[in-house]
Design an enzyme around this catalytic site. Sequence first.
Site, short mmCIF file in Angstrom:
data_model
loop_
_atom_site.label_atom_id
_atom_site.label_comp_id
_atom_site.label_asym_id
_atom_site.label_seq_id
_atom_site.Cartn_x
_atom_site.Cartn_y
_atom_site.Cartn_z
N VAL A 204 0.83 -1.20 0.00
CA VAL A 204 0.00 0.00 0.00
C VAL A 204 0.87 1.25 0.00
O VAL A 204 0.62 2.21 -0.74
CB VAL A 204 -0.96 0.00 1.21
CG1 VAL A 204 -1.79 1.28 1.23
CG2 VAL A 204 -1.89 -1.21 1.15
N ARG A 284 -3.25 1.12 10.71
CA ARG A 284 -3.82 0.59 11.95
C ARG A 284 -3.89 1.71 12.97
O ARG A 284 -2.95 2.49 13.12
CB ARG A 284 -2.97 -0.57 12.50
CG ARG A 284 -3.03 -1.83 11.65
CD ARG A 284 -4.39 -2.51 11.76
NE ARG A 284 -4.45 -3.76 11.04
CZ ARG A 284 -4.91 -3.88 9.80
NH1 ARG A 284 -5.32 -2.80 9.15
NH2 ARG A 284 -4.96 -5.06 9.20
N ASP A 308 -8.58 6.98 9.00
CA ASP A 308 -9.55 5.96 8.61
C ASP A 308 -9.61 4.83 9.63
O ASP A 308 -10.52 4.01 9.58
CB ASP A 308 -9.18 5.39 7.24
CG ASP A 308 -10.22 4.42 6.70
OD1 ASP A 308 -11.41 4.78 6.70
OD2 ASP A 308 -9.83 3.31 6.26
N GLU A 313 -12.51 0.52 17.49
CA GLU A 313 -13.46 0.79 16.42
C GLU A 313 -14.79 0.10 16.70
O GLU A 313 -14.81 -1.09 17.04
CB GLU A 313 -12.90 0.31 15.08
CG GLU A 313 -11.65 1.07 14.66
CD GLU A 313 -11.09 0.63 13.31
OE1 GLU A 313 -11.60 -0.38 12.76
OE2 GLU A 313 -10.16 1.27 12.82
N HIS A 331 -13.16 3.32 8.63
CA HIS A 331 -12.40 2.18 8.12
C HIS A 331 -12.87 1.78 6.72
O HIS A 331 -13.29 0.65 6.46
CB HIS A 331 -12.51 0.99 9.07
CG HIS A 331 -11.31 0.08 9.03
ND1 HIS A 331 -10.80 -0.53 10.14
CD2 HIS A 331 -10.53 -0.31 8.00
CE1 HIS A 331 -9.75 -1.27 9.80
NE2 HIS A 331 -9.58 -1.15 8.49
#
Length: 595
Positions: A204, A284, A308, A313, A331
């Site tokens: 990524v 993360r 994000d 969460e 997310h």
Amino acid sequence: MAASASSAVNLSIKPTRTSLSWKLHLASTSAFAVSPRLANRHYPRFVIFSMGAKPTVLVAEKLGEAGVNLLKEFADVDCSYNLTPEELCTKISLCDALIVRSGTKVSREVFESSGGRLKVVGRAGVGIDNVDLAAATEHGCLVVNAPTANTVAAAEHGIALLTAMSRNVAQADASVKAGKWLRNKYVGVSLVGKTLAVMGFGKVGSEVARRAKGLGMHVIAHDPYAPADRARALGLELVSFDKAIASADFISLHMPLTPATNKILNDETFAKMKKGVRIVNVARGGVIDEDALVRALDAGIVAQAALDVFTVEPPKDSKLVLHENVTATPHLGASTMEAQEGVAVEIAEAVVGALNGELAATAVNAPMVPAEVLSELKPFVALAEKLGKLVVQLVAGGSGVKSVTVTYGSARAPGDLDTRLLRAMITKGLIEPISSAFVNLVNADFTAKQRGLRIAEERFLLNGSPESPLEFIQVQISSVTSKFASALSNSGEIRVEGKVKDGIPHLTKVGSFEVDVSLEGSIILCRQVDQPGMIGKVGSILSEGNVNVSFMSVGRIAPRKHAVMAIGVDEQPSKESLKRIGEIPAVEEFVYLKI
């Protein structure tokens, strides 16, 4: 000692990260069939579904249609969503495979309730925090994931947050919808010519870097173990952590959450950044100390953040989420239609392959292996992983590990010693501490190859009894810089060697220095001038810091010359204690290594 030309097996091995529990009491394979294609393979087989009827696959969360259709060609598919834990435990005894996303917890109770029938768990996505890997391994269940299909989607979302944050898109949108027209308040900043630090240069991160360069940004990257040539291919420079955060106008996080990266952005690191830096996180949540980020935002050190992911969460009553200079999304990194379909197909293919008896490249836990092999190699398995963990920590950041040589000292003939498990565990030790990968016997070679890591295996044939499979394991890394110069051999490689003594792994050599220290806790290595009182000085500092010393060994070239002291410790010393050790006049260099 005679050197055998034992096939220096040159393997491109790449690991995945998992804390595996190599249990000996694995389920028997006698009641199951194995794919004929595996009959003559040179690696352990693992159990698959019973012969006869088509297997049953339970899809417990929404999966893309393409993936479901692929499953239906091979198995009976039960799509049952929003099951309670009790309902899942009830249904699982009728299923050969289970597919979940992040919302379903596959606990030990699920595996126990399956009665041994569940053979594969597929996680449609990357993270497997919701699957009890140890329980899966104990119950002979393979766990596979889908790590590649959402790479582009995550990178695109990172760029979306980067651009939206720089132009205050979310805040301006909310303002207009509230009936306001605050053009002067929401003046943004340009991206062109600004420096972006990509922290974590994996799949990524490299895609984000590629796109940011297209926006006219100056991109640098930090990843202690990424090959420098991969960065050069994209026309960017790999730099140290401190240089990256100090130079950046924008920071984009793409590192895994490991003990080393947990809260790596904190009060101390924020203080080293440019005033007005902007931060994007699609990796993360735990890599940022969220309370420290709020303080940095309030102080103006961090101008804006676009997040994000979060430590918890969904976040609840979060000052960070409510901060006016924070853009938050729930997310969404992998949430594109294309990525969802890609993940569905990837996980369906992995599950079908596993049910067919194939060794899935995306497996994240250990397959079934013969209990007698595990029993004999068990102490050496632990030694192999610990040597891998130790040697990789001796590499100076930015060197890029590419070539590793493993040497086994054994009195057995090459054909009588299967080193695949040991090689996998060395690979696991090399990769897991610094990545989000999960490494085991199934995927070690595949994942190492993806990372460009070449592992050569060599054998020293020893005289003696072949009753013990190994006398020693030596691991060396070539063409790198060491943060502890004494770990270098005479030929310039970082080299460590270990043995098993009374069932316990021991470090027996660092570079050219002989030592003898148990690998049960962590280790401090010191090079010093060999003189009286050194053991007492270092021991006193550790004692004052309430650090228990388990082992201490000194290896020296000759009396009153240079020596290396290896100290096993049960607790991590404080920064102050380590600083005091380094300030001892006779100590020339030292390093603390987590094992």
